[in-house]
Design a protein around this motif. Structure first.
Motif, short mmCIF file in Angstrom:
data_model
loop_
_atom_site.label_atom_id
_atom_site.label_comp_id
_atom_site.label_asym_id
_atom_site.label_seq_id
_atom_site.Cartn_x
_atom_site.Cartn_y
_atom_site.Cartn_z
N LEU A 22 0.83 -1.21 0.00
CA LEU A 22 0.00 0.00 0.00
C LEU A 22 0.86 1.26 0.00
CD1 LEU A 22 -2.84 -0.94 2.51
CD2 LEU A 22 -2.85 -1.11 0.01
N GLU A 23 1.95 1.23 0.73
CA GLU A 23 2.84 2.39 0.78
C GLU A 23 3.50 2.64 -0.57
OE1 GLU A 23 3.84 1.90 5.54
OE2 GLU A 23 5.22 1.12 4.04
N ALA A 24 3.90 1.56 -1.23
CA ALA A 24 4.50 1.71 -2.56
C ALA A 24 3.48 2.27 -3.55
CB ALA A 24 5.01 0.35 -3.05
N MET A 25 2.25 1.79 -3.47
CA MET A 25 1.20 2.28 -4.36
C MET A 25 0.92 3.76 -4.09
SD MET A 25 -1.32 -1.06 -4.16
CE MET A 25 -2.62 -0.44 -5.25
N ALA A 26 0.93 4.13 -2.82
CA ALA A 26 0.70 5.54 -2.47
C ALA A 26 1.82 6.43 -2.97
CB ALA A 26 0.55 5.69 -0.96
N ALA A 27 3.02 5.85 -3.12
CA ALA A 27 4.16 6.60 -3.64
C ALA A 27 4.21 6.55 -5.17
CB ALA A 27 5.45 6.04 -3.07
N LYS A 28 3.18 5.99 -5.77
CA LYS A 28 3.06 5.90 -7.24
C LYS A 28 4.15 5.04 -7.86
CE LYS A 28 0.87 10.47 -7.51
NZ LYS A 28 0.89 11.81 -8.13
N LYS A 29 4.49 3.96 -7.15
CA LYS A 29 5.48 3.03 -7.67
C LYS A 29 4.79 1.75 -8.14
CE LYS A 29 8.74 5.83 -6.58
NZ LYS A 29 9.51 6.56 -7.61
N PRO A 30 5.23 1.19 -9.27
CA PRO A 30 4.65 -0.08 -9.72
C PRO A 30 5.08 -1.21 -8.79
CG PRO A 30 6.52 0.52 -11.11
CD PRO A 30 6.27 1.69 -10.20
N VAL A 31 4.12 -2.07 -8.44
CA VAL A 31 4.38 -3.20 -7.55
C VAL A 31 4.26 -4.49 -8.36
CG1 VAL A 31 3.60 -4.47 -5.52
CG2 VAL A 31 3.54 -1.96 -5.53
N VAL A 32 5.27 -5.33 -8.23
CA VAL A 32 5.23 -6.68 -8.80
C VAL A 32 5.20 -7.64 -7.62
CG1 VAL A 32 6.40 -8.34 -10.29
CG2 VAL A 32 6.56 -5.89 -10.79
N ALA A 33 4.11 -8.39 -7.49
CA ALA A 33 3.89 -9.17 -6.28
C ALA A 33 3.35 -10.56 -6.61
CB ALA A 33 2.91 -8.45 -5.35
N SER A 34 3.43 -11.43 -5.63
CA SER A 34 2.87 -12.77 -5.77
C SER A 34 1.35 -12.73 -5.67
CB SER A 34 3.44 -13.70 -4.70
OG SER A 34 4.82 -13.92 -4.90
#
Length: 231
Positions: free
Chosen positions: A131-143
């Motif tokens: 959630l913090e990465a998304m709030a920082a407008k960063k793309p997340v690659v996750a399982s």
């Protein structure tokens, strides 16, 4: 009742989530403090150094990502020596940095300076790091596990991949590494998702209180039927 308790446990609170975007961080100076190159695409993983977080998997795929990226893993735990050994065996000491636990304010700085956040965990709820990465407008690659599909739409607001599919991880990461416009697009979509779905402290607290009151209602003793008393 048990399912509702699990829902309470899975609700993730991120205090002042969107304040991440208010601070300006000097990327070059910040990365240099940790021996990282300002000119390389920076990946970030955050979590305890335990098997379920799957960090060794992430370290193992780094040789497949070319020489234009680097990785920082933030956390602590019993597998730290195993991480360092694997990095040494790969000869990637300058490419992969293992950092200890950081105070929250410094962790938020990391979201500002990295390009991609990777979360290859084998099991999750809805982790704050995502959630913090998304709030920082960063793309997340996750399982594609646990509660992550609740907050990430694959290919739109991030990427969801089977936790042992190394080929798909490599494909997605290489595409993002080579495409700054795609990174920006996915990061913005992630941020917009959080805004649309009210991922704020107030909104999440209201959700918990609603579930809590439902549980209280369910635990109230039911009135005894009068017709049964007459028998």
């Amino acid at each position: 009742m048990y399912e509702k308790l699990l829902r309470i446990n899975s609700l993730t609170f991120v205090s002042e989530l969107f304040s991440i975007n208010e601070k300006v961080v000097d990327r070059a100076e910040f990365l240099s403090r940790f021996g990282l190159d300002k000119n390389k695409i920076s990946l970030l993983a955050v979590g305890h150094f335990i098997a379920i977080k799957n960090h060794l998997f992430l370290i193992d795929l780094m040789p497949k990502l070319g020489n234009q990226c680097q990785l920082a893993i933030i956390g602590e735990g019993p597998l730290q020596s195993a991480y360092l050994k694997r990095i040494h065996d790969l000869g990637f000491e300058k490419v992969v940095k293992i950092l200890g636990p950081l105070p929250p304010e410094e962790l938020l700085d990391w979201y500002k300076v990295v390009d991609i956040v990777v979360h290859p965990s084998l099991s999750e709820g809805i982790p704050n790091v995502v959630l913090e990465a998304m709030a920082a407008k960063k793309p997340v690659v996750a399982s594609n596990v646990g509660g992550l599909p609740e907050v990430i739409e694959d290919g739109v607001s991030g990427y969801l991949i089977h936790p042992d599919d190394i080929d798909r991880y490599v494909e997605v990461l290489n595409n993002l590494i080579g495409d700054p416009r795609k990174r920006e697009q996915i990061g913005k979509a992630a941020y917009d998702y959080l805004l649309k779905n009210n991922y704020t402290w107030k909104a999440q607290t209201e959700k918990v209180m609603t579930i809590f009151h439902q549980l209280l209602e369910e635990q109230k003793p039911k009135p005894i039927r009068q017709d049964l008393l007459k028998k």
